[in-house]
Design a protein around this motif. Structure first.
Motif, PDB file in Angstrom:
ATOM      1  N   LEU A   1      11.797  77.290  35.763  1.00 25.30           N
ATOM      2  CA  LEU A   1      10.549  76.784  35.200  1.00 25.30           C
ATOM      3  C   LEU A   1      10.422  75.284  35.429  1.00 25.30           C
ATOM      4  O   LEU A   1       9.322  74.770  35.676  1.00 25.30           O
ATOM      5  N   THR A   2      11.539  74.574  35.382  1.00 24.51           N
ATOM      6  CA  THR A   2      11.515  73.129  35.609  1.00 24.51           C
ATOM      7  C   THR A   2      10.973  72.808  36.989  1.00 24.51           C
ATOM      8  O   THR A   2      10.214  71.847  37.158  1.00 24.51           O
ATOM      9  N   GLN A   3      11.343  73.599  38.003  1.00 24.50           N
ATOM     10  CA  GLN A   3      10.837  73.363  39.350  1.00 24.50           C
ATOM     11  C   GLN A   3       9.331  73.584  39.430  1.00 24.50           C
ATOM     12  O   GLN A   3       8.631  72.882  40.147  1.00 24.50           O
ATOM     13  N   PHE A   4       8.841  74.559  38.675  1.00 23.97           N
ATOM     14  CA  PHE A   4       7.403  74.829  38.677  1.00 23.97           C
ATOM     15  C   PHE A   4       6.616  73.715  37.984  1.00 23.97           C
ATOM     16  O   PHE A   4       5.403  73.629  38.148  1.00 23.97           O
ATOM     17  N   GLU A   5       7.298  72.900  37.225  1.00 22.03           N
ATOM     18  CA  GLU A   5       6.625  71.810  36.522  1.00 22.03           C
ATOM     19  C   GLU A   5       6.756  70.482  37.268  1.00 22.03           C
ATOM     20  O   GLU A   5       6.485  69.428  36.709  1.00 22.03           O
ATOM     21  N   ASP A   6       7.161  70.565  38.544  1.00 22.67           N
ATOM     22  CA  ASP A   6       7.368  69.376  39.367  1.00 22.67           C
ATOM     23  C   ASP A   6       6.291  69.321  40.451  1.00 22.67           C
ATOM     24  O   ASP A   6       6.110  70.273  41.208  1.00 22.67           O
ATOM     25  N   ALA A   7       5.572  68.188  40.543  1.00 27.20           N
ATOM     26  CA  ALA A   7       4.499  68.048  41.531  1.00 27.20           C
ATOM     27  C   ALA A   7       5.035  68.163  42.953  1.00 27.20           C
ATOM     28  O   ALA A   7       4.369  68.714  43.841  1.00 27.20           O
ATOM     29  N   GLU A   8       6.253  67.685  43.188  1.00 22.17           N
ATOM     30  CA  GLU A   8       6.831  67.759  44.530  1.00 22.17           C
ATOM     31  C   GLU A   8       7.036  69.215  44.950  1.00 22.17           C
ATOM     32  O   GLU A   8       6.903  69.557  46.130  1.00 22.17           O
ATOM     33  N   PHE A   9       7.339  70.081  43.978  1.00 20.38           N
ATOM     34  CA  PHE A   9       7.498  71.502  44.279  1.00 20.38           C
ATOM     35  C   PHE A   9       6.200  72.072  44.842  1.00 20.38           C
ATOM     36  O   PHE A   9       6.207  72.835  45.809  1.00 20.38           O
TER      37      PHE A   9
END
Length: 616
Positions: A134-142
């Motif tokens: 979930l943390t990755q989904f909350e990253d603009a770079e992702f």
């Protein structure tokens, strides 16, 4: 990270060639794994299409020389000997038909592989998304990586394979042309090969420029896509019209396009102008060879058939050289774009943790022990030093201002996040040691921003337990407990009613009805002993919310119940109340205890109570 990053644009030629082979081999493996039979037919047809043109050119020479010989024979004896020429013509016709068939077959294979490969890569991207945190989904770079992977990802692997096969095809053609041209002069072969190099260098340079531009403006492209979504989705349409946002958002959309188009136009003009200018070198080489061959024929060094063949070979050879160099340039560009796909697919995935399906001390409940959590790139922790113990049969209410950490705590409990410090236990076993599926089967959660899926009514409830997604009996039982059965039975097709407006005969529900659908999901997991409601009744009035929670409390006796609410009247009967402020627990106890403390809880409760009295 296995990708051709921007820094590699300046890497040595040998390194670039290695990268080229790396992604070409990956693309070949990807196409081969998609359909071995189609890939094999594609390869065979490509090889055949590479060899046939030289054969056609050679037979053309035989035809011309045969005609000249027949003419001489006719002048000498008056006898027409056309049989050998007719045989050559028949052979050439067969070769031309075979070449046309190969080209048509190649086109068919490409079309079929493009469809299959597009589906395969889309599945690879979506399957990868299910493995990320979930943390990755909350990253603009992702999202930049995801967009770059999805754009052109379905076409680039096939384009790379097509380019590889095309290069092989043209190398075979060029080799056969070179063998025939070498008989005329080795210098002709050198002129043929070197004439296309300047244009190739230009194409390679501008391919790199285009790729760098593509990567740099990914955020702008995402914003443009987002604006399209806002302007063309029914869930935004009300506010767009009411607040007259259309002209403002369209203006932003046009501005982004204008910037993108301006950059594209400048690059395209530079690329085409340089390509035209350097292409003249190749044209000059051809016409120089044209004069050389013609003069040789005039001087008697070549027969008419040889002149015709060499001119045809040089023209087709020049085309083959140009195609080879363009294929290499295209493969280089495809590798650059394919690196985006693998940059996304090769993102790190947390190692699978835990595999235990039962705790050390059954019935111990949930324990938070000095839990702290900080979001990536955040300076302040979202939760700090959180400790409490929730036993089976007890209810827990979390209250506090927005942003105080209540929902973050639930995401930690469901292992969507991992604590930065401290630990969380279920039945005296650290959550990280639990099997993720077994853990989540024990938890029924409804978040405030629950999903409103454009599925059937029953499927919207069945989402609560994927193992019983299509179980109609479970739907009905969960709907009864979630207080949704009454209005569902009044719908035209009951549990088979399509929800949302994206599909035919779809119906939209009211906010309260959607909340009851969401509440029903929590009851789909019959074995869940932890029920979590994160402000699921926020749009209901106080009386309706009280009725829902009284109903919920009756049905969840013996379970661990956790509620997040801003209405203090609904939490009065809970066994424990945690008051949050800036990520910390500042007060902890029952309603009566907290009121005696005369702290923040008592103040906010009295404030809301006064508001209800005024409304009354």
């Amino acid at each position: 990270m296995n990708s051709l990053s921007l820094s590699k644009e300046t890497s040595p030629p040998a390194k670039r060639f290695k990268d080229l082979l790396q992604y070409s081999s990956r693309a070949l493996h990807l196409v081969w794994s998609t359909s071995r039979s189609l890939a094999l037919v594609f390869a065979v047809l490509t090889l055949a299409a590479g060899a046939l043109p030289a054969g056609i050119a050679w037979v053309s020479q035989l035809i011309v020389d045969g005609v000249v010989a027949a003419m001489d024979q006719f002048k000498q004896s008056g006898e027409v000997l056309a049989d050998p020429v007719m045989l050559y013509v028949l052979c050439e016709g067969i070769l031309v038909i075979l070449l046309a068939g190969c080209q048509r077959g190649i086109s068919t294979c490409q079309a079929l592989l493009r469809a299959l490969l597009g589906q395969k890569i889309s599945l690879m991207i979506l399957e990868k998304a299910q493995q990320l945190t979930l943390t990755q989904f909350e990253d603009a770079e992702f999202y930049d990586k995801l967009l770059r992977a999805r754009r052109e990802a379905s076409t680039r692997p096939l384009s790379l394979v097509t380019g590889t096969f095309g290069l092989l095809q043209n190398l075979i053609s060029l080799g056969s042309y070179a063998v025939l041209l070498f008989q005329f002069s080795p210098w002709a072969v050198l002129i043929l090969v070197s004439g296309g190099i300047p244009e190739f260098l230009s194409e390679a340079k501008f391919s790199g420029d285009k790729f760098r531009l593509f990567r740099r403006r990914t955020p702008e492209t995402r914003m443009q896509m987002y604006l399209e979504t806002v302007l063309a989705r029914e869930d935004y349409a009300k506010e767009v019209k009411l607040f007259q946002l259309g002209p403002l958002l369209l203006g932003r959309y046009r501005d982004i396009f204008a910037r993108i188009f301006s950059e594209d136009r400048a690059l395209t003009l530079r690329r085409d102008c340089w390509g035209f200018a350097l292409g003249l070198v190749s044209t000059a080489a051809f016409y120089g060879a044209y004069v050389w061959i013609a003069v040789s024929a005039i001087s008697g060094a070549l027969s008419l058939g040889q002149m015709t063949m060499y001119l045809l070979l040089f023209r087709q050879g020049q085309s083959a050289v140009s195609s080879c160099l363009k294929a290499i340039s295209g493969m280089y560009e495809d590798n650059l774009y394919l690196s985006n796909l693998y940059e996304y697919l090769e993102q790190s995935i947390p190692e699978k943790q835990g595999g235990l399906r039962q705790g050390k001390k059954t019935g111990d409940g949930v324990r938070f022990e000095n839990v702290t959590f900080t979001y990536p790139n955040a300076e302040e922790p979202a939760l700090q030093d959180i400790s409490f113990h929730l036993k089976p049969g007890e209810s827990l209410a979390l209250v506090g201002e927005n942003g105080s950490g209540k929902t973050t705590l639930i995401k930690l409990l469901t292992r969507l996040y991992q604590p930065t410090n401290g630990r969380i236990l279920l039945d005296d076993l650290d959550l990280q040691q639990w099997d993720a599926e077994a853990l989540r089967q024990r938890i029924g959660v409804i978040f405030q921003d629950y999903g409103r899926y454009q599925f059937l009514v029953g499927e919207n409830i069945g989402i609560g337990d994927v193992h019983h997604f299509a179980d109609r009996q479970r739907w009905q039982q969960a709907a009864e407990r979630g207080m949704a059965a009454e209005f569902i039975e009044k719908l035209p097709e009951g549990y088979d009613t399509q929800l949302g407006k994206w599909f035919n005969r779809g119906r939209e529900l009211s906010g309260g009805q959607w909340q009851k659908i969401a509440l029903s999901r929590a009851f789909m997991r019959a074995d869940a002993d932890i029920l979590v409601l994160d402000e699921p009744t926020a749009t209901m009035d106080a009386a309706a919310e009280t009725a829902v929670f009284e109903h919920f409390r009756r049905l969840s006796q013996g379970k661990m119940n956790i509620l997040i609410s801003h209405r203090f009247s609904t939490v009065r009967k809970f066994d424990q109340i945690l008051v949050f402020d800036n990520g910390r627990i500042i007060e902890h106890g029952r309603h009566e205890q907290l009121m005696k403390m005369d702290g923040k809880y008592a103040f906010l409760f009295s404030l809301q109570a006064a508001g209800y009295l005024e409304d009354a």
